[in-house]
Design a protein around this motif. Sequence first.
Motif, PDB file in Angstrom:
ATOM      1  N   PHE A  49       0.894  -1.169  -0.217  1.00 33.58           N
ATOM      2  CA  PHE A  49      -0.109   0.072   0.078  1.00 33.58           C
ATOM      3  C   PHE A  49       0.932   1.243  -0.021  1.00 33.58           C
ATOM      4  CE2 PHE A  49      -2.104  -3.314   2.303  1.00 33.58           C
ATOM      5  CZ  PHE A  49      -3.494  -3.554   1.389  1.00 33.58           C
ATOM      6  N   ILE A  57      -3.272   7.326  -3.932  1.00 28.26           N
ATOM      7  CA  ILE A  57      -3.108   5.722  -3.398  1.00 28.26           C
ATOM      8  C   ILE A  57      -2.597   4.949  -4.554  1.00 28.26           C
ATOM      9  CG2 ILE A  57      -4.279   3.809  -2.505  1.00 28.26           C
ATOM     10  CD1 ILE A  57      -6.261   5.673  -1.029  1.00 28.26           C
ATOM     11  N   LEU A  59      -1.855   1.068  -5.239  1.00 26.86           N
ATOM     12  CA  LEU A  59      -2.280  -0.316  -4.883  1.00 26.86           C
ATOM     13  C   LEU A  59      -1.075  -1.157  -5.715  1.00 26.86           C
ATOM     14  CD1 LEU A  59      -6.007  -0.460  -4.404  1.00 26.86           C
ATOM     15  CD2 LEU A  59      -4.176   0.176  -2.775  1.00 26.86           C
ATOM     16  N   HIS A 118      -4.022   1.173   5.937  1.00 31.06           N
ATOM     17  CA  HIS A 118      -3.572  -0.046   5.738  1.00 31.06           C
ATOM     18  C   HIS A 118      -2.062  -0.256   5.605  1.00 31.06           C
ATOM     19  CE1 HIS A 118      -7.528   0.585   3.739  1.00 31.06           C
ATOM     20  NE2 HIS A 118      -7.388  -1.103   3.549  1.00 31.06           N
ATOM     21  N   ARG A 119      -1.360   0.954   5.394  1.00 26.29           N
ATOM     22  CA  ARG A 119       0.147   0.901   5.545  1.00 26.29           C
ATOM     23  C   ARG A 119       0.744   0.652   7.116  1.00 26.29           C
ATOM     24  NH1 ARG A 119       3.352   3.125   1.723  1.00 26.29           N
ATOM     25  NH2 ARG A 119       4.648   4.225   3.533  1.00 26.29           N
TER      26      ARG A 119
END
Length: 488
Positions: A49, A57, A59, A118-119
Amino acid sequence: MTLKQLEMRFPTVSQRPGQLHWNLSSHSIDLSWSGTDQDILDWLLRQSFQVNQEGLILLTGLGATLSIDAQIAIHQSITKTFLQHNKFYKSSGEKRLELKIGEKTISVRYKGLTSYAHRDFAQSLCDKQGQLLRQPISIAGWLYPGAVMSHAAFDKQTKFEVTLEEALVLLFAPIACWYFMLPTDQDHKQIRYVLIVPEVCDLAAYAEYDWQIKNFSYENFWAASLGDAGFKFLSLQQTTKSATNCCVRRCQSLLFGKTKWTSQQMVRTKAEIVEATEETICLYQLSYESFPKNSVRGHDEKFYIAVSEVRGKIADNLAKSLLWWFDLAKGSRTRVLSGEVSSEEEALLNMIEKAQWNNQPQKLFIKACHEALRRIYAKLYEQASEGEYARIERRNIRIRSEVGRCKNAAAFRRFLSDFFAEAGQVPILQDHWEELLPITTGEIDWQLTRDLLLLALASYKRSETSKSTEDSKVKVLETPQTDQEATA
């Protein structure tokens, strides 16, 4: 998808921390490593991420060749579905990016990020010693949209909990999901977002399929409805060589929008299960080919994406296992949709002609109505002098109004008798009267017949009447009614 991309960047285990290794199959993923759990998971999540220089962002699982159109559409959608609350990301402020779509240049605003939840989630998966947790983990909406505790006073009893393995899988959901935006309309002043959750049967096949079709141009990340978004996603795999086995036949469409009680945040307002069958996919693809494609109107920041509302209504009908034309042209309920139906008569006519009808008398009835309208309008054209053709439109509005006033089977039968009597001889009705009798008498369902008549009105090309009248000098025969016509 992510691990396959990381294999290309770090092909040997010696290049990965803790000799991180994985085994992949169509139905499972096994991870193994040595060393501190938190260090290895932190490296994995930060590699998976990322954020690019524009604050978008990035991905890793979607590949390195993702177009800028796709990047910004996915970024906008993720920040309005998974990552809405500012607790779960760090922003670099509002940014603007120019996109070239055809001959037009538009300016798209978005919220730039420097980091997001998420990171940094590895620490939530491990204890203070950096080892994996053994007890269930509490999750919130950013990890599972819609998973919120039911009551603040009973947070322990109503919060959502999952195992560590399930939490790790949920982290990667944004990569497998699809995203669409719905334009504003009279009822919704804000853009709404659709999150497509696929029901994946084969991990390897889906990964290959998803890489092939995700590079949409910006306007194609917009849909007209939940059903339109779901079928657009499902039908795309029919065009890819790797998806011949149809690895995804069903998905869930989740609609995110603002409500009166949540004006500051997007919430799940509706959910729809969309399932692909050979019939529904064929009908949706036909509607996609028939109705106008998404297009950009305006330029710079003053732009909007025009979508076909009629295609959206057809898709919603298919998603609910209804007839594709059900309730399609009822202007009394949806004035905007009614106007669009009238302006897209050629597309509707194409659907009527090319769609597979399980009930052929229904198609014959529409053709009979078209012939009746042609003869009714031809009479008016012969009587009208030049510049008086507004009478034709007034007659069309009156027919629709009379249909709208039919509130029961008896009233509708009277209208239908008068309608065909005014037209005179209708060859289709005469030749197939026995097949059409259950429809014209309302024996099956008078409201179904009413929908067919409205569909005929919406799909009738009135311009052909004037052309036919002028070029061919069609004469409408005025003959006494026969017993068959009176019955119909």
